[in-house]
Scaffold this motif. Structure first.
Motif, short mmCIF file in Angstrom:
data_model
loop_
_atom_site.label_atom_id
_atom_site.label_comp_id
_atom_site.label_asym_id
_atom_site.label_seq_id
_atom_site.Cartn_x
_atom_site.Cartn_y
_atom_site.Cartn_z
N ALA A 113 1.26 -1.52 0.01
CA ALA A 113 0.33 0.19 -0.54
C ALA A 113 0.92 1.12 0.00
O ALA A 113 1.82 1.21 0.48
N LEU A 114 0.38 1.96 -0.78
CA LEU A 114 0.97 3.54 -0.17
C LEU A 114 0.45 3.91 0.43
O LEU A 114 -1.13 4.12 0.10
N ILE A 115 0.88 5.34 2.03
CA ILE A 115 0.18 5.84 2.14
C ILE A 115 0.62 7.60 2.71
O ILE A 115 2.01 7.37 2.39
N TYR A 116 -0.24 8.57 2.25
CA TYR A 116 0.21 9.53 2.43
C TYR A 116 0.36 9.96 3.72
O TYR A 116 -0.68 9.99 4.39
N VAL A 117 1.93 10.08 4.61
CA VAL A 117 1.72 11.45 5.52
C VAL A 117 1.98 12.38 5.19
O VAL A 117 3.42 12.41 4.98
N PRO A 118 1.06 13.32 5.51
CA PRO A 118 1.65 14.89 6.10
C PRO A 118 2.65 15.58 6.67
O PRO A 118 2.66 13.76 7.60
#
Length: 138
Positions: A125-130
């Motif tokens: 999975a690709l997870i966007y982390v701000p």
């Protein structure tokens, strides 16, 4: 009905024994397929449980929106399937560095569920982390 009286209609004992013998042979021939089907069903139940658990871990990491959440998802965890057998989930570490003031980065999360050194399921999975960088320092 020649040779029999009117009250003797039906199957003889020899005919019943032969029919039971033939049915027994057929049942013995089908038994290995039945046993293999039960074994396969049990294995697939374990794979389905592992897949559900990996997807739940990914969703928890997505909800966390942080490097700590991704690190927790990658940590080795042990779960039990419906038959009482344990399996573990883990993922390789890849850099996720918290950097205040940075817009954010997409972090790759790869998890694997194993049981007795046999891979049950894998999830990527690709997870966007701000406020994070995928590699390096801030």
């Amino acid at each position: 009905m020649r040779g029999r009286s009117a009250g003797a209609a039906g199957f003889s004992l020899v005919e019943v024994v032969i029919a039971m013998f033939i049915l027994g042979i057929i049942a013995i021939a089908l038994l290995p397929g039945l046993v293999n089907g039960i074994r396969y069903s049990s294995e697939q139940s374990t794979v389905a449980t592992a897949t559900r658990q990996l997807n739940a871990i990914v969703e928890e990491a997505r909800q966390a929106h942080s490097c700590a959440g991704i690190a927790a998802a990658r940590a080795t965890q042990t779960f039990t399937d419906g038959a009482g057998r344990d399996f573990t989930t883990e993922g390789p570490s890849s850099p996720c560095t918290p950097c205040p003031g940075v817009s954010g980065a997409t972090i790759s999360l790869n998890l694997t569920a194993t049981q007795n050194s046999r891979t049950l399921a894998t999830v990527s999975a690709l997870i966007y982390v701000p406020g994070a960088k995928a590699a390096g320092t801030c």
